[in-house]
Design a protein around this motif. Structure first.
Motif, PDB file in Angstrom:
ATOM      1  N   PHE A   1       0.012  -5.295   0.028  1.00 64.22           N
ATOM      2  CA  PHE A   1      -0.942  -5.347  -1.234  1.00 64.22           C
ATOM      3  C   PHE A   1      -0.992  -6.602  -1.721  1.00 64.22           C
ATOM      4  CE2 PHE A   1      -1.378  -4.979  -5.868  1.00 64.22           C
ATOM      5  CZ  PHE A   1      -2.279  -4.221  -5.975  1.00 64.22           C
TER       6      PHE A   1
ATOM      7  N   ILE B   1       2.054   1.158   1.766  1.00 60.58           N
ATOM      8  CA  ILE B   1       1.532  -0.115   1.069  1.00 60.58           C
ATOM      9  C   ILE B   1       2.565  -0.574   0.343  1.00 60.58           C
ATOM     10  CG2 ILE B   1      -0.182  -0.659  -0.671  1.00 60.58           C
ATOM     11  CD1 ILE B   1      -1.541   2.180   0.048  1.00 60.58           C
TER      12      ILE B   1
ATOM     13  N   LEU C   1      -6.835  -3.782  -1.495  1.00 65.89           N
ATOM     14  CA  LEU C   1      -6.282  -2.528  -0.923  1.00 65.89           C
ATOM     15  C   LEU C   1      -7.500  -1.438  -0.653  1.00 65.89           C
ATOM     16  CD1 LEU C   1      -4.052  -0.518  -0.479  1.00 65.89           C
ATOM     17  CD2 LEU C   1      -4.138  -0.072  -3.144  1.00 65.89           C
TER      18      LEU C   1
ATOM     19  N   ASP D   1       3.918  -4.988  -1.559  1.00 66.99           N
ATOM     20  CA  ASP D   1       3.476  -6.457  -1.871  1.00 66.99           C
ATOM     21  C   ASP D   1       4.226  -7.278  -1.393  1.00 66.99           C
ATOM     22  OD1 ASP D   1       5.524  -5.692  -3.578  1.00 66.99           O
ATOM     23  OD2 ASP D   1       4.714  -6.906  -5.170  1.00 66.99           O
TER      24      ASP D   1
END
Length: 75
Positions: A59, A39, A65, A41
């Protein structure tokens, strides 16, 4: 258990998307990439993790999420 292990690039003094960072998951936790979810960003980090075989989630928000993890069967 939702989070069994995690790696934080700053803690490991490595920068993603360096493949060595992802390799630490195998070394430290004995996990296969295919059984892990990355995960992040940052898009380039997600692309790198996906190329290695990770399931990935880009993300963008807590709500997104939660939906993505549900789709992956994690939640």
């Amino acid at each position: 258990k939702l989070v069994e292990d995690n790696l934080v690039s700053g803690d490991e003094k490595m920068r993603k998307p360096d493949p060595r960072f992802f390799g630490l998951l195998k070394e430290q936790h004995g996990m296969s990439f295919e059984s892990a979810v990355s995960i992040d960003d940052v898009e380039k980090n997600i692309v790198a993790a996906h190329r290695l075989g990770f399931q990935t989630v880009h993300f963008t928000s807590p709500e997104a999420l939660r939906r993505e993890l549900g789709t992956l069967g994690v939640l």
